[in-house]
Enzyme design. Structure first.
Site, short mmCIF file in Angstrom:
data_model
loop_
_atom_site.label_atom_id
_atom_site.label_comp_id
_atom_site.label_asym_id
_atom_site.label_seq_id
_atom_site.Cartn_x
_atom_site.Cartn_y
_atom_site.Cartn_z
N GLU A 95 51.44 42.13 44.14
CA GLU A 95 50.11 41.74 44.59
C GLU A 95 49.16 41.66 43.40
O GLU A 95 48.57 42.69 43.00
CB GLU A 95 49.56 42.76 45.59
CG GLU A 95 50.36 42.87 46.87
CD GLU A 95 49.49 43.30 48.05
OE1 GLU A 95 49.57 42.65 49.09
OE2 GLU A 95 48.72 44.26 47.91
N ASN A 98 48.82 43.77 56.63
CA ASN A 98 48.08 44.95 56.15
C ASN A 98 46.67 44.81 56.72
O ASN A 98 45.85 44.06 56.20
CB ASN A 98 48.07 44.96 54.61
CG ASN A 98 47.20 46.07 54.06
OD1 ASN A 98 46.75 46.95 54.80
ND2 ASN A 98 46.97 46.04 52.76
N GLU A 153 43.98 48.79 46.11
CA GLU A 153 42.73 49.40 46.56
C GLU A 153 42.80 50.93 46.50
O GLU A 153 41.79 51.60 46.28
CB GLU A 153 42.39 48.91 47.98
CG GLU A 153 41.93 47.46 47.95
CD GLU A 153 42.22 46.65 49.20
OE1 GLU A 153 42.51 47.24 50.25
OE2 GLU A 153 42.18 45.41 49.11
N LYS A 193 44.32 46.85 56.69
CA LYS A 193 43.31 47.60 55.93
C LYS A 193 42.42 48.37 56.90
O LYS A 193 42.88 48.77 57.96
CB LYS A 193 42.51 46.65 55.02
CG LYS A 193 43.46 45.76 54.19
CD LYS A 193 42.81 45.08 53.04
CE LYS A 193 43.86 44.28 52.28
NZ LYS A 193 43.35 43.70 51.06
N SER A 226 46.05 36.78 49.25
CA SER A 226 45.56 35.53 49.84
C SER A 226 46.68 34.62 50.33
O SER A 226 46.56 33.40 50.26
CB SER A 226 44.62 34.80 48.88
OG SER A 226 43.49 35.60 48.58
N GLY A 250 42.29 39.20 48.65
CA GLY A 250 41.03 39.01 49.38
C GLY A 250 40.07 38.04 48.71
O GLY A 250 38.90 37.97 49.08
N HIS A 302 48.88 50.62 46.97
CA HIS A 302 48.08 49.39 47.08
C HIS A 302 46.98 49.44 46.01
O HIS A 302 46.45 50.51 45.70
CB HIS A 302 47.48 49.29 48.48
CG HIS A 302 46.85 47.95 48.73
ND1 HIS A 302 45.60 47.64 48.25
CD2 HIS A 302 47.32 46.84 49.34
CE1 HIS A 302 45.33 46.37 48.58
NE2 HIS A 302 46.36 45.87 49.25
#
Ligand code: PGA
Length: 255
Positions: free
Chosen positions: A173, A13, A104, A15, A217, A179, A102
């Protein structure tokens, strides 16, 4: 029990990272690295920003080992939705996967469980495999709500896509691991994956073949232990997918 022969998926991904030149070197380096690894025993995908799908579609043409993914898809078919990208448009660029829900996007774009379910439905309708992300925040984990949160998120997708639920990929996730360099332990991740598997089993007799991948991560150092868990069928890799040697190590660990 997990079916023994599920083919793992390692999806990068990217991003909002990359540019024409960076993408080109990354793919070249990745293809070179893969040509030096033993035959791939897993599926590999890169989920790139929309403006680069054309570039990547051309670069990956004739390279069946690496498939193309998008990072989102519109819940609408077409029309007055400024800024959105439809499943049919993704299909034009031979996109095989689309990340939906996701954290985010849930967090910064207020995507609801219902919107995520609708996006998964649009992707499936266009023959694109949705990678449906679920995961709890740190506060939710600390309050003991992990199971409840991920089950609620997945339930919305099952509710709308029940008949073809075995065609999706689920990505667990944990938001606190994305991250941050804090990875769920293999045991923590496996426990949630087992819950999700059970939930899928209640909805489909083919739950054994649904890939439930871990993201948050995942890196060259921890991938092997995570991927050794019975219900962890691959990874959704953010930061480490932008560093080809690390991404290759994760792929090697998934074989
Ligand atoms: P990360 O991101 O690997 O950088 O934690 C994973 C993701 O957000 O999909």
């Amino acid at each position: 029990m997990n079916a023994p022969k599920i083919k793992k998926l390692v999806a990068g991904n990217w991003k909002m990272n990359g540019n024409m030149q960076f993408n080109q070197s990354l793919i070249n380096e990745l293809m070179y690295g893969l040509s030096r690894q033993a035959q791939s025993g897993c599926d590999i995908a890169v989920c790139a920003p929309s403006p680069y799908l054309l570039q990547l579609s051309a670069m990956l043409h004739g390279q069946p080992e690496v498939t193309l993914g998008a990072q989102d898809v519109s819940a609408h078919e077409s029309g007055a939705y400024t800024g959105e990208v439809s499943a049919a448009m993704l299909q034009d660029f031979r996109v095989r996967y689309a990340i939906v829900g996701h954290s985010e996007r849930r967090q910064y774009h207020a995507e609801s469980d219902a919107a995520v379910a609708a996006k998964a439905q649009r992707a499936l309708g266009a023959g694109i495999t949705p990678i449906v992300c679920v995961g709890e925040t740190l506060a939710e984990r600390e309050a003991g709500h992990t199971e409840e949160v991920v089950k609620r998120q997945l339930a919305a997708v099952i509710h709308v896509n029940g008949h073809c639920i075995s065609e999706i990929v689920v990505a667990y996730e944990p938001v606190w691991a994305i991250g941050t360099g804090k990875t769920a332990t293999p045991e923590q991740a496996q426990a949630v994956h087992a819950v999700l598997r059970q939930q899928l089993s209640a909805a489909s007799e083919h739950a054994d073949r649904v890939r439930i991948v871990y993201g948050g991560s995942m890196n060259a150092a921890n991938a092997k232990d995570l991927l050794a868990q019975p219900d962890i069928d691959g990874g959704l890799i953010g930061g480490a997918s932008l560093k080809v040697p690390d991404f290759l190590s994760i792929i090697a660990a998934a074989r």
